[in-house]
Design an enzyme around this catalytic site. Structure first.
Site, PDB file in Angstrom:
ATOM      1  N   HIS A   1     -38.887  80.924 121.435  1.00 52.42           N
ATOM      2  CA  HIS A   1     -39.639  80.671 120.208  1.00 52.42           C
ATOM      3  C   HIS A   1     -41.089  80.378 120.544  1.00 52.42           C
ATOM      4  CE1 HIS A   1     -40.265  79.374 116.064  1.00 52.42           C
ATOM      5  NE2 HIS A   1     -41.113  78.519 116.599  1.00 52.42           N
TER       6      HIS A   1
ATOM      7  N   ASP B   1     -36.174  72.577 105.821  1.00 49.13           N
ATOM      8  CA  ASP B   1     -37.457  72.953 106.419  1.00 49.13           C
ATOM      9  C   ASP B   1     -38.285  73.802 105.451  1.00 49.13           C
ATOM     10  OD1 ASP B   1     -39.360  73.140 108.644  1.00 49.13           O
ATOM     11  OD2 ASP B   1     -38.874  75.270 108.531  1.00 49.13           O
TER      12      ASP B   1
ATOM     13  N   ARG C   1     -45.706  70.300 103.335  1.00 54.96           N
ATOM     14  CA  ARG C   1     -46.657  69.954 104.408  1.00 54.96           C
ATOM     15  C   ARG C   1     -47.895  70.835 104.329  1.00 54.96           C
ATOM     16  NH1 ARG C   1     -43.343  71.122 109.381  1.00 54.96           N
ATOM     17  NH2 ARG C   1     -45.240  70.639 110.518  1.00 54.96           N
TER      18      ARG C   1
ATOM     19  N   SER D   1     -39.212  70.693 112.648  1.00 54.92           N
ATOM     20  CA  SER D   1     -39.171  71.952 111.897  1.00 54.92           C
ATOM     21  C   SER D   1     -38.677  73.092 112.801  1.00 54.92           C
ATOM     22  CB  SER D   1     -40.587  72.234 111.361  1.00 54.92           C
ATOM     23  OG  SER D   1     -40.748  73.577 111.005  1.00 54.92           O
TER      24      SER D   1
ATOM     25  N   LYS E   1     -34.412  74.787 113.278  1.00 58.79           N
ATOM     26  CA  LYS E   1     -34.113  76.223 113.124  1.00 58.79           C
ATOM     27  C   LYS E   1     -33.531  76.803 114.412  1.00 58.79           C
ATOM     28  CE  LYS E   1     -38.277  76.692 111.487  1.00 58.79           C
ATOM     29  NZ  LYS E   1     -39.560  76.957 110.898  1.00 58.79           N
TER      30      LYS E   1
HETATM   31  N1  URA Z   1     -43.708  76.619 113.116  1.00 55.98           N
HETATM   32  C1  URA Z   1     -42.682  76.076 112.431  1.00 55.98           C
HETATM   33  O1  URA Z   1     -41.630  76.693 112.273  1.00 55.98           O
HETATM   34  N2  URA Z   1     -42.834  74.828 111.925  1.00 55.98           N
HETATM   35  C2  URA Z   1     -43.967  74.117 112.075  1.00 55.98           C
HETATM   36  O2  URA Z   1     -44.035  72.996 111.610  1.00 55.98           O
HETATM   37  C3  URA Z   1     -45.035  74.693 112.787  1.00 55.98           C
HETATM   38  C4  URA Z   1     -44.881  75.945 113.319  1.00 55.98           C
END
Ligand code: URA
Length: 440
Positions: free
Chosen positions: A82, A161, A168, A183, A187
């Site tokens: 990621h 999220d 946010r 966040s 995932k």
């Molecule tokens: N990418 C994400 O998935 N969440 C964040 O808070 C910042 C970058």
């Protein structure tokens, strides 16, 4: 329990219990806590911070808000990577087929671009016919058959999220390490792989601008992953200039194929190989970094990684030969002899978005052919009259603003500046400790 008390407690800088965090996440997802209280909670958390335990509980509660994928029935070792987001970052497109050609399984869910950053799903949709939504059965079947599949995040993947991120985004609470970590990691945990490699970006095009901040974020994420029973590591890599030469969706698909084919930008190739080598080490497929790097390099040189890429495109219905090209192009030339001294990489992403390559809200349409070719890197000598950039779009009337933004993003000098180090640090767990090694 009352939301007010929870907000007050965090505002005073006190630690929240797991039950309190659970009350907040559940209440917000189920609609009992309104946006204004959730916003106040996020701002209190932003200003007073969350410690490692609170961040872990937050991640696990967010994870519990939706469905998780069980990859236990896949044959082989499932790995995931990621990136925290950047400009020109098409590493998933080069790395996933490379890993599949090395015998690892990549069942990966990716996202779309927002603001100045790109997203893998938009890039894949530049290939006509490419299906980014597969049923779970199709997805897993393809991974078992050819070793990889890249799809978009399922609707019920961490709904907490989706809600919190939108909030946010409009309450100036995105760039906080605990909020970013929870966040991303919620995932990643929901996506089911046992090995998670994080590419934490640092620099002018990243959420985090300094190495210390990026290492801090990486340590939190590695700690969450390991606490959840996943082998997790993070490379900290530079986003002080765009990765590779291309920014924009179909341009990046072409560039990724070039990297897996006969060459391409050195930085993108190096990052792809470094990430592959880390995953070979993490999974125990190799015990030595240099050997792992060479093993990965061989799979590019012998064409097997590119073959994996084409297999995936075909399996998901894509037709590379039908990819559209931009209707309009404009070139910018170097005005006088100098060195390329720096990029405001976020602004490069914004210039690409002005051409149509990016979106400001999730509802915006993008022009998949739009983007920018930037053939030079920081420290390169530039000669008067040579190509500085080529702009692509299929939308009329957008060149002026995009050119202006791009030129604002570039800086030049008479003296040769230092080249940028691409890989800055590695964060990993050894024994009970989270450690970091600086790369150079
Ligand atoms: N990418 C994400 O998935 N969440 C964040 O808070 C910042 C970058």
């Amino acid at each position: 329990m009352r939301s007010y008390d929870l907000i007050y407690k965090k505002r005073q800088g006190e630690k929240l219990s797991r039950e309190e965090i659970s009350f907040f996440i559940r209440g917000y997802v189920e609609g009992r806590i309104p946006d204004y209280q959730a916003s106040a909670f996020l701002m209190a958390a932003f200003l007073k911070g969350l410690d490692d335990e609170e961040t872990y509980y937050l991640t696990m509660e967010m994870l519990a808000s939706g469905d998780s994928l069980d990859l236990g029935d896949l044959e082989g070792i499932c790995v995931d990577k990621h990136s925290t987001g950047g400009v020109g970052d098409k590493t998933t497109l080069t790395l996933a087929p490379l890993l599949a050609s090395l015998g690892l399984k990549v069942a990966k869910m990716s996202g779309r671009g927002l603001g100045h950053t790109g997203g893998t799903i938009d890039k894949l949709e530049a290939i006509p016919g490419f299906r980014t939504e597969l049923s779970e059965e199709e997805f897993k079947g393809q991974v078992n058959r050819i070793g990889l599949s890249l799809i978009s995040q399922t609707k019920n993947l961490v709904p907490a999220d989706k809600l919190l991120y939108s909030l946010r985004d409009v309450t100036a609470t995105v760039d906080h390490p605990s909020l970013i970590a929870s966040s991303i990691m919620s995932k990643k945990l929901a996506a089911g792989s046992d090995y998670i490699l994080l590419d934490v970006k640092v620099g002018s095009g990243a959420f985090l601008k300094t190495l210390d901040e990026a290492i801090h974020l990486a340590r939190i994420m590695v700690s969450i992953g390991e606490m959840a029973g996943k082998k997790t590591r993070a490379l900290i890599t530079s986003m002080d200039q765009p990765l590779g030469y291309m920014v924009g969706n179909s341009l990046e698909i072409q560039e990724a194929m070039g990297i897996l084919g006969d060459g391409g930008a050195e930085d993108l190739r190096e990052l792809t190989l470094a990430l592959a080598a880390q995953l070979l080490l993490m999974t125990g497929k190799s015990t030595d970094y240099k050997d792992a790097y060479k093993e990965a390099e061989a799979q590019i040189n012998n064409g097997l990684a590119l073959e994996s890429f084409f297999e995936m495109v075909e399996a998901q219905g894509g037709k590379i030969k039908d990819m559209a090209v931009a209707s309009f192009q404009e070139v910018i030339f170097v005005e006088e002899d100098c060195y390329l001294a720096g990029f405001d990489t976020q602004m490069v992403g914004e210039a690409a978005a002005l051409l149509g390559a990016g979106r400001q809200t999730m509802e915006d349409e993008i022009d998949l052919t739009a983007g920018i070719y930037l053939p030079h890197k920081i420290g390169d000598k530039l000669s008067k009259g040579e190509l500085l950039a080529r702009l692509y779009t299929s939308r009329p009337g957008v060149f002026d603003d995009a050119r202006k933004r791009l030129l604002e993003a570039l800086s030049f000098s008479k003296d040769q500046p230092q080249k940028v180090e691409l890989i800055r640090a590695l964060v990993y767990k050894e024994g009970e400790e989270i450690k970091e090694v600086l790369w150079s």
